[in-house]
Design a protein around this motif. Structure first.
Motif, short mmCIF file in Angstrom:
data_model
loop_
_atom_site.label_atom_id
_atom_site.label_comp_id
_atom_site.label_asym_id
_atom_site.label_seq_id
_atom_site.Cartn_x
_atom_site.Cartn_y
_atom_site.Cartn_z
N PRO A 41 0.79 -1.31 0.09
CA PRO A 41 0.04 -0.06 0.17
C PRO A 41 0.82 1.34 0.03
O PRO A 41 1.91 1.54 0.82
N GLY A 42 0.64 2.21 -0.90
CA GLY A 42 1.26 3.28 -1.06
C GLY A 42 2.65 3.37 -1.90
O GLY A 42 3.23 4.32 -1.87
N MET A 43 2.99 2.11 -2.37
CA MET A 43 4.23 1.92 -2.97
C MET A 43 4.39 2.70 -4.12
O MET A 43 5.65 3.51 -4.11
N TYR A 44 3.59 2.91 -5.05
CA TYR A 44 3.86 3.76 -6.09
C TYR A 44 3.97 5.37 -5.73
O TYR A 44 4.71 6.06 -6.46
N THR A 45 3.18 5.80 -4.73
CA THR A 45 3.41 6.85 -4.31
C THR A 45 4.66 7.32 -3.65
O THR A 45 5.32 8.29 -4.11
#
Length: 264
Positions: free
Chosen positions: A168-172
């Motif tokens: 969760p939130g990796m690409y951000t």
């Protein structure tokens, strides 16, 4: 009880010996997908060499320290109490199976005060990264330390998938690091990623996904003893966080941690 300094030194030397034997076995192995198997799913590879290396580790620990307990990825928890070893015989088996040169052997020893010694061996480089609690981090016996930086610009942040999926939130987080002119890499071994921070080869390593102690404990100790800060999701940790782990050079650790917290 917690190990004394002389005992820690001896345990560290023993762990380095085990890592050397494991590294030689792994380096001499020639796996391929057709002869490997899988466990939980088609992305969860295992080879006969994973099992061989773990058996060799267990046998040698049992011979030298019959009262010690061993917990490993392939054969689970053994008998014993007190000092406990966590072993991942090949961290990065997917790379290993496909002949990609980024996998490692990871071994961490715990006493009542937490991680006492750790080794991460890199068969492709023929190198052993190691650490002893309170005694520093080493590459093939020579002292190493984390990077002395105060900006992500031009630096490298290592991360890993959660199993084979984004966390969760990796690409951000990866986008934010890129916007700061930092580079990100997903190499395929949590242990080697964390240990690389302690050796000064990456500014940080962020592993928020699912993992076991044998994946991260040795690498986290090497990072910390190399001067890096280790964070869990809730902040700086003196142990091995269970809710995700960040190891980073002090000058950028808070910045990366804030990005992780904001993106989750």
């Amino acid at each position: 009880m917690a190990a004394e300094a002389d005992e820690l030194k001896a345990l560290h030397e023993f762990a380095v010996e085990l890592a050397g034997a494991a590294m030689r076995t792994i380096a001499a192995s020639r796996p391929e997908p057709a002869t490997a198997g899988t466990k939980a799913d088609a992305a969860d590879w295992v080879t006969p060499f994973d099992r061989e290396v773990e058996r060799l580790t267990r046998d040698e620990i049992g011979r030298r320290f019959p009262g010690h307990r061993v917990v490993g990825e392939e054969y689970g928890a053994g008998d014993g109490d007190g000092f406990t070893w966590y072993v991942d015989p090949i961290d990065g088996t997917t790379n290993f199976v496909h002949g990609l040169p980024w996998s490692s052997y990871s071994l961490a020893g715990f006493d009542e005060d937490g991680v006492a010694v750790g080794v991460v061996a890199d068969p492709a480089r023929g190198e052993i990264l190691s650490a002893v609690r309170g005694g520093g981090a080493f590459a093939d016996g020579l002292p190493v330390s984390c990077r002395q930086v105060d900006s992500l610009a031009g630096e490298v942040l290592l991360t890993e998938w959660s199993k084979n999926r984004p966390w969760p939130g990796m690409y951000t987080v990866l986008t934010e690091v890129s916007d700061r002119f930092g580079a990100t890499r997903i190499m395929g071994s949590c242990a080697l990623a964390l240990a690389s921070v302690g050796a000064g080869r990456a500014a940080g390593a962020l592993i928020p996904g699912r993992y076991n102690l044998w994946d991260v404990a040795a690498g986290a100790l090497i990072a910390r003893e190399g001067g890096a800060l280790v964070h869990g999701r809730d902040g700086v940790s003196g142990g091995v966080p269970e809710d995700g782990i960040l190891a980073a050079a002090p000058g950028v650790a808070d910045e990366i941690w804030q990005l992780w917290r904001a993106a989750a």
